[in-house]
Write a protein that holds these residues in place. Sequence first.
Motif, PDB file in Angstrom:
ATOM      1  N   LEU A  23       0.827  -1.213   0.000  1.00  0.00           N
ATOM      2  CA  LEU A  23       0.000   0.000   0.000  1.00  0.00           C
ATOM      3  C   LEU A  23       0.861   1.263   0.000  1.00  0.00           C
ATOM      4  CD1 LEU A  23      -2.825  -1.115   2.446  1.00  0.00           C
ATOM      5  CD2 LEU A  23      -3.054  -0.670  -0.021  1.00  0.00           C
ATOM      6  N   CYS A  24       1.908   1.262   0.807  1.00  0.00           N
ATOM      7  CA  CYS A  24       2.822   2.417   0.830  1.00  0.00           C
ATOM      8  C   CYS A  24       3.522   2.582  -0.512  1.00  0.00           C
ATOM      9  CB  CYS A  24       3.857   2.259   1.944  1.00  0.00           C
ATOM     10  SG  CYS A  24       3.178   2.383   3.601  1.00  0.00           S
ATOM     11  N   PHE A  25       3.949   1.468  -1.092  1.00  0.00           N
ATOM     12  CA  PHE A  25       4.658   1.495  -2.374  1.00  0.00           C
ATOM     13  C   PHE A  25       3.744   1.999  -3.477  1.00  0.00           C
ATOM     14  CE2 PHE A  25       6.910  -0.724  -5.934  1.00  0.00           C
ATOM     15  CZ  PHE A  25       8.147  -0.133  -5.750  1.00  0.00           C
ATOM     16  N   MET A  26       2.520   1.520  -3.509  1.00  0.00           N
ATOM     17  CA  MET A  26       1.559   1.952  -4.526  1.00  0.00           C
ATOM     18  C   MET A  26       1.279   3.445  -4.448  1.00  0.00           C
ATOM     19  SD  MET A  26      -1.125  -1.228  -4.462  1.00  0.00           S
ATOM     20  CE  MET A  26      -2.273  -0.434  -5.570  1.00  0.00           C
ATOM     21  N   ALA A  27       1.293   3.996  -3.245  1.00  0.00           N
ATOM     22  CA  ALA A  27       1.045   5.434  -3.084  1.00  0.00           C
ATOM     23  C   ALA A  27       2.114   6.256  -3.804  1.00  0.00           C
ATOM     24  CB  ALA A  27       0.985   5.807  -1.610  1.00  0.00           C
ATOM     25  N   HIS A  28       3.343   5.757  -3.853  1.00  0.00           N
ATOM     26  CA  HIS A  28       4.395   6.462  -4.595  1.00  0.00           C
ATOM     27  C   HIS A  28       4.081   6.464  -6.089  1.00  0.00           C
ATOM     28  CE1 HIS A  28       7.357   7.257  -1.429  1.00  0.00           C
ATOM     29  NE2 HIS A  28       6.903   6.142  -0.878  1.00  0.00           N
ATOM     30  N   GLY A  29       3.563   5.353  -6.588  1.00  0.00           N
ATOM     31  CA  GLY A  29       3.205   5.275  -8.004  1.00  0.00           C
ATOM     32  C   GLY A  29       2.015   6.141  -8.359  1.00  0.00           C
ATOM     33  N   THR A  30       0.974   6.122  -7.523  1.00  0.00           N
ATOM     34  CA  THR A  30      -0.197   6.957  -7.822  1.00  0.00           C
ATOM     35  C   THR A  30       0.145   8.435  -7.696  1.00  0.00           C
ATOM     36  OG1 THR A  30      -1.037   6.800  -5.541  1.00  0.00           O
ATOM     37  CG2 THR A  30      -1.862   5.183  -7.150  1.00  0.00           C
ATOM     38  N   PHE A  48       6.705   6.743 -21.228  1.00  0.00           N
ATOM     39  CA  PHE A  48       7.952   6.213 -21.770  1.00  0.00           C
ATOM     40  C   PHE A  48       9.146   7.011 -21.268  1.00  0.00           C
ATOM     41  CE2 PHE A  48       4.621   4.865 -24.688  1.00  0.00           C
ATOM     42  CZ  PHE A  48       4.794   3.496 -24.610  1.00  0.00           C
ATOM     43  N   SER A  49       9.291   7.027 -19.957  1.00  0.00           N
ATOM     44  CA  SER A  49      10.425   7.660 -19.299  1.00  0.00           C
ATOM     45  C   SER A  49      10.763   6.802 -18.087  1.00  0.00           C
ATOM     46  CB  SER A  49      10.060   9.082 -18.846  1.00  0.00           C
ATOM     47  OG  SER A  49       9.079   9.038 -17.818  1.00  0.00           O
ATOM     48  N   LEU A  50      11.889   7.078 -17.445  1.00  0.00           N
ATOM     49  CA  LEU A  50      12.235   6.315 -16.236  1.00  0.00           C
ATOM     50  C   LEU A  50      11.201   6.524 -15.142  1.00  0.00           C
ATOM     51  CD1 LEU A  50      16.124   6.534 -15.930  1.00  0.00           C
ATOM     52  CD2 LEU A  50      14.716   4.530 -16.393  1.00  0.00           C
ATOM     53  N   MET A  51      10.719   7.762 -14.993  1.00  0.00           N
ATOM     54  CA  MET A  51       9.695   8.018 -13.972  1.00  0.00           C
ATOM     55  C   MET A  51       8.377   7.334 -14.333  1.00  0.00           C
ATOM     56  SD  MET A  51      10.905   9.529 -11.441  1.00  0.00           S
ATOM     57  CE  MET A  51       9.918  10.649 -10.498  1.00  0.00           C
ATOM     58  N   GLY A  52       8.059   7.272 -15.622  1.00  0.00           N
ATOM     59  CA  GLY A  52       6.858   6.573 -16.058  1.00  0.00           C
ATOM     60  C   GLY A  52       6.946   5.088 -15.780  1.00  0.00           C
ATOM     61  N   LEU A  53       8.102   4.500 -16.087  1.00  0.00           N
ATOM     62  CA  LEU A  53       8.317   3.083 -15.803  1.00  0.00           C
ATOM     63  C   LEU A  53       8.249   2.829 -14.297  1.00  0.00           C
ATOM     64  CD1 LEU A  53       9.055   0.188 -16.600  1.00  0.00           C
ATOM     65  CD2 LEU A  53      11.464   0.900 -16.566  1.00  0.00           C
ATOM     66  N   LEU A  57       5.591   0.351 -12.426  1.00  0.00           N
ATOM     67  CA  LEU A  57       6.049  -0.727 -11.541  1.00  0.00           C
ATOM     68  C   LEU A  57       5.497  -0.554 -10.127  1.00  0.00           C
ATOM     69  CD1 LEU A  57       9.759  -1.162 -12.660  1.00  0.00           C
ATOM     70  CD2 LEU A  57       7.916  -2.829 -12.908  1.00  0.00           C
ATOM     71  N   GLU A  58       5.473   0.683  -9.653  1.00  0.00           N
ATOM     72  CA  GLU A  58       4.993   0.933  -8.291  1.00  0.00           C
ATOM     73  C   GLU A  58       3.505   0.655  -8.151  1.00  0.00           C
ATOM     74  OE1 GLU A  58       8.522   4.162  -7.510  1.00  0.00           O
ATOM     75  OE2 GLU A  58       6.467   4.914  -7.714  1.00  0.00           O
ATOM     76  N   VAL A  59       2.713   1.046  -9.150  1.00  0.00           N
ATOM     77  CA  VAL A  59       1.266   0.817  -9.054  1.00  0.00           C
ATOM     78  C   VAL A  59       0.926  -0.649  -9.297  1.00  0.00           C
ATOM     79  CG1 VAL A  59      -0.983   1.342 -10.090  1.00  0.00           C
ATOM     80  CG2 VAL A  59       0.621   3.194  -9.602  1.00  0.00           C
ATOM     81  N   PHE A  60       1.366  -1.190 -10.429  1.00  0.00           N
ATOM     82  CA  PHE A  60       0.952  -2.546 -10.786  1.00  0.00           C
ATOM     83  C   PHE A  60       1.769  -3.622 -10.067  1.00  0.00           C
ATOM     84  CE2 PHE A  60      -0.657   0.123 -14.210  1.00  0.00           C
ATOM     85  CZ  PHE A  60      -1.995  -0.216 -14.142  1.00  0.00           C
ATOM     86  N   MET A  82      14.199  -0.626  -6.622  1.00  0.00           N
ATOM     87  CA  MET A  82      14.555   0.207  -5.480  1.00  0.00           C
ATOM     88  C   MET A  82      16.071   0.313  -5.302  1.00  0.00           C
ATOM     89  SD  MET A  82      11.913   1.636  -4.151  1.00  0.00           S
ATOM     90  CE  MET A  82      11.664   1.986  -5.880  1.00  0.00           C
ATOM     91  N   ALA A  83      16.804  -0.731  -5.635  1.00  0.00           N
ATOM     92  CA  ALA A  83      18.273  -0.641  -5.609  1.00  0.00           C
ATOM     93  C   ALA A  83      18.726   0.383  -6.645  1.00  0.00           C
ATOM     94  CB  ALA A  83      18.902  -2.005  -5.881  1.00  0.00           C
ATOM     95  N   TYR A  84      18.134   0.331  -7.835  1.00  0.00           N
ATOM     96  CA  TYR A  84      18.449   1.311  -8.880  1.00  0.00           C
ATOM     97  C   TYR A  84      18.110   2.720  -8.395  1.00  0.00           C
ATOM     98  CZ  TYR A  84      18.494   3.832 -13.267  1.00  0.00           C
ATOM     99  OH  TYR A  84      18.764   4.755 -14.252  1.00  0.00           O
ATOM    100  N   ALA A  85      16.932   2.886  -7.808  1.00  0.00           N
ATOM    101  CA  ALA A  85      16.513   4.207  -7.332  1.00  0.00           C
ATOM    102  C   ALA A  85      17.497   4.756  -6.307  1.00  0.00           C
ATOM    103  CB  ALA A  85      15.110   4.130  -6.723  1.00  0.00           C
ATOM    104  N   PHE A  86      17.965   3.887  -5.415  1.00  0.00           N
ATOM    105  CA  PHE A  86      18.907   4.358  -4.405  1.00  0.00           C
ATOM    106  C   PHE A  86      20.222   4.793  -5.044  1.00  0.00           C
ATOM    107  CE2 PHE A  86      22.370   3.767  -1.371  1.00  0.00           C
ATOM    108  CZ  PHE A  86      21.962   4.666  -0.395  1.00  0.00           C
ATOM    109  N   TRP A  87      20.832   3.903  -5.838  1.00  0.00           N
ATOM    110  CA  TRP A  87      22.176   4.170  -6.356  1.00  0.00           C
ATOM    111  C   TRP A  87      22.210   5.189  -7.485  1.00  0.00           C
ATOM    112  CZ3 TRP A  87      26.092   3.275  -3.486  1.00  0.00           C
ATOM    113  CH2 TRP A  87      26.048   2.247  -2.554  1.00  0.00           C
TER     114      TRP A  87
END
Length: 142
Positions: A23-30, A48-53, A57-60, A82-87
Amino acid sequence: MNLEALNRYQPQALAVLRIVAALCFMAHGTQKMFGFPASGGGGGFELFSLMGLAAVLEVFGGLAILLGVFTRPVAFILAGQMAYAFWFVHVPMMGQGNIIPVANGGDGAVLFCFVFLYLVFAGPGAWSVDEILKSRRSFATA
Protein backbone atom coordinates in the motif's frame (compact mmCIF):
# COMPACT_ATOMS: atom_id res chain seq x y z
CA MET A 1 7.67 -14.92 26.41
CA ASN A 2 6.17 -17.96 24.68
CA LEU A 3 7.92 -18.09 21.30
CA GLU A 4 5.77 -20.97 20.08
CA ALA A 5 2.68 -18.80 20.47
CA LEU A 6 4.36 -16.05 18.44
CA ASN A 7 5.61 -18.49 15.79
CA ARG A 8 2.05 -19.64 15.19
CA TYR A 9 1.19 -16.21 13.74
CA GLN A 10 4.26 -15.87 11.50
CA PRO A 11 2.33 -16.32 8.19
CA GLN A 12 -0.19 -13.64 9.19
CA ALA A 13 2.55 -11.24 10.36
CA LEU A 14 4.36 -11.74 7.04
CA ALA A 15 1.10 -11.01 5.20
CA VAL A 16 0.60 -7.79 7.17
CA LEU A 17 4.16 -6.69 6.28
CA ARG A 18 3.49 -7.52 2.59
CA ILE A 19 0.15 -5.68 2.52
CA VAL A 20 1.33 -2.54 4.33
CA ALA A 21 4.51 -2.33 2.23
CA ALA A 22 2.47 -2.74 -0.95
CA LEU A 23 0.00 0.00 0.00
CA CYS A 24 2.82 2.42 0.83
CA PHE A 25 4.66 1.49 -2.37
CA MET A 26 1.56 1.95 -4.53
CA ALA A 27 1.04 5.43 -3.08
CA HIS A 28 4.39 6.46 -4.60
CA GLY A 29 3.21 5.27 -8.00
CA THR A 30 -0.20 6.96 -7.82
CA GLN A 31 1.56 10.13 -6.72
CA LYS A 32 3.70 10.03 -9.87
CA MET A 33 0.82 9.07 -12.17
CA PHE A 34 -2.10 11.04 -10.81
CA GLY A 35 -0.69 13.49 -8.27
CA PHE A 36 -2.56 11.58 -5.54
CA PRO A 37 -1.95 11.69 -2.67
CA ALA A 38 -1.09 15.34 -3.19
CA SER A 39 2.59 16.17 -2.99
CA GLY A 40 2.94 19.43 -4.86
CA GLY A 41 4.18 17.50 -7.90
CA GLY A 42 3.24 14.44 -9.86
CA GLY A 43 0.49 13.70 -12.30
CA GLY A 44 0.94 14.24 -16.00
CA PHE A 45 3.89 11.80 -16.11
CA GLU A 46 5.43 10.55 -19.33
CA LEU A 47 4.83 6.82 -19.68
CA PHE A 48 7.95 6.21 -21.77
CA SER A 49 10.43 7.66 -19.30
CA LEU A 50 12.24 6.31 -16.24
CA MET A 51 9.69 8.02 -13.97
CA GLY A 52 6.86 6.57 -16.06
CA LEU A 53 8.32 3.08 -15.80
CA ALA A 54 8.83 3.58 -12.06
CA ALA A 55 5.20 4.69 -11.65
CA VAL A 56 3.88 1.67 -13.57
CA LEU A 57 6.05 -0.73 -11.54
CA GLU A 58 4.99 0.93 -8.29
CA VAL A 59 1.27 0.82 -9.05
CA PHE A 60 0.95 -2.55 -10.79
CA GLY A 61 3.86 -4.28 -9.06
CA GLY A 62 2.54 -2.96 -5.75
CA LEU A 63 -0.92 -4.30 -6.61
CA ALA A 64 0.56 -7.74 -7.35
CA ILE A 65 2.38 -7.69 -3.99
CA LEU A 66 -0.78 -6.49 -2.24
CA LEU A 67 -2.80 -9.39 -3.65
CA GLY A 68 0.08 -11.81 -3.21
CA VAL A 69 0.10 -12.90 -6.84
CA PHE A 70 3.47 -13.89 -8.41
CA THR A 71 4.92 -12.51 -5.18
CA ARG A 72 8.46 -13.83 -5.47
CA PRO A 73 9.26 -12.76 -9.07
CA VAL A 74 7.48 -9.41 -8.70
CA ALA A 75 9.26 -8.73 -5.41
CA PHE A 76 12.59 -9.52 -7.11
CA ILE A 77 11.89 -6.95 -9.85
CA LEU A 78 10.74 -4.31 -7.34
CA ALA A 79 13.80 -4.90 -5.12
CA GLY A 80 15.94 -4.23 -8.19
CA GLN A 81 13.96 -1.11 -8.98
CA MET A 82 14.56 0.21 -5.48
CA ALA A 83 18.27 -0.64 -5.61
CA TYR A 84 18.45 1.31 -8.88
CA ALA A 85 16.51 4.21 -7.33
CA PHE A 86 18.91 4.36 -4.40
CA TRP A 87 22.18 4.17 -6.36
CA PHE A 88 21.19 6.16 -9.45
CA VAL A 89 18.68 8.67 -8.08
CA HIS A 90 19.26 9.24 -4.37
CA VAL A 91 23.06 8.90 -4.14
CA PRO A 92 23.80 11.36 -6.99
CA MET A 93 20.98 13.70 -5.88
CA MET A 94 23.07 15.28 -3.15
CA GLY A 95 25.83 16.14 -5.62
CA GLN A 96 28.65 14.61 -3.60
CA GLY A 97 27.61 10.98 -3.96
CA ASN A 98 26.49 10.67 -0.35
CA ILE A 99 25.65 7.00 0.29
CA ILE A 100 24.06 7.51 3.71
CA PRO A 101 20.31 6.98 3.21
CA VAL A 102 19.14 9.53 5.77
CA ALA A 103 21.39 12.15 4.17
CA ASN A 104 20.35 11.48 0.57
CA GLY A 105 16.62 10.86 1.13
CA GLY A 106 16.93 7.22 0.15
CA ASP A 107 15.68 5.60 3.37
CA GLY A 108 12.42 4.54 1.73
CA ALA A 109 14.19 3.05 -1.28
CA VAL A 110 16.51 1.04 0.98
CA LEU A 111 13.66 -0.21 3.17
CA PHE A 112 11.46 -1.14 0.20
CA CYS A 113 14.44 -2.88 -1.44
CA PHE A 114 15.09 -5.09 1.56
CA VAL A 115 11.42 -5.78 2.36
CA PHE A 116 10.91 -6.91 -1.24
CA LEU A 117 14.13 -8.93 -1.13
CA TYR A 118 12.83 -10.62 2.03
CA LEU A 119 9.57 -11.47 0.21
CA VAL A 120 11.60 -13.15 -2.55
CA PHE A 121 12.88 -15.64 0.04
CA ALA A 122 9.94 -15.77 2.47
CA GLY A 123 7.06 -15.81 0.01
CA PRO A 124 3.76 -14.01 0.48
CA GLY A 125 2.59 -15.37 3.83
CA ALA A 126 -1.10 -15.84 4.53
CA TRP A 127 -4.01 -14.20 2.71
CA SER A 128 -2.50 -14.31 -0.79
CA VAL A 129 -3.49 -15.57 -4.22
CA ASP A 130 -0.22 -17.51 -4.32
CA GLU A 131 -1.17 -19.41 -1.15
CA ILE A 132 -4.69 -20.12 -2.44
CA LEU A 133 -3.28 -21.55 -5.68
CA LYS A 134 -0.68 -23.56 -3.76
CA SER A 135 -3.32 -25.09 -1.48
CA ARG A 136 -5.52 -25.95 -4.49
CA ARG A 137 -2.58 -27.65 -6.25
CA SER A 138 -1.73 -29.67 -3.16
CA PHE A 139 -5.41 -30.61 -2.67
CA ALA A 140 -5.68 -31.74 -6.33
CA THR A 141 -2.59 -33.95 -6.06
CA ALA A 142 -3.60 -35.51 -2.73
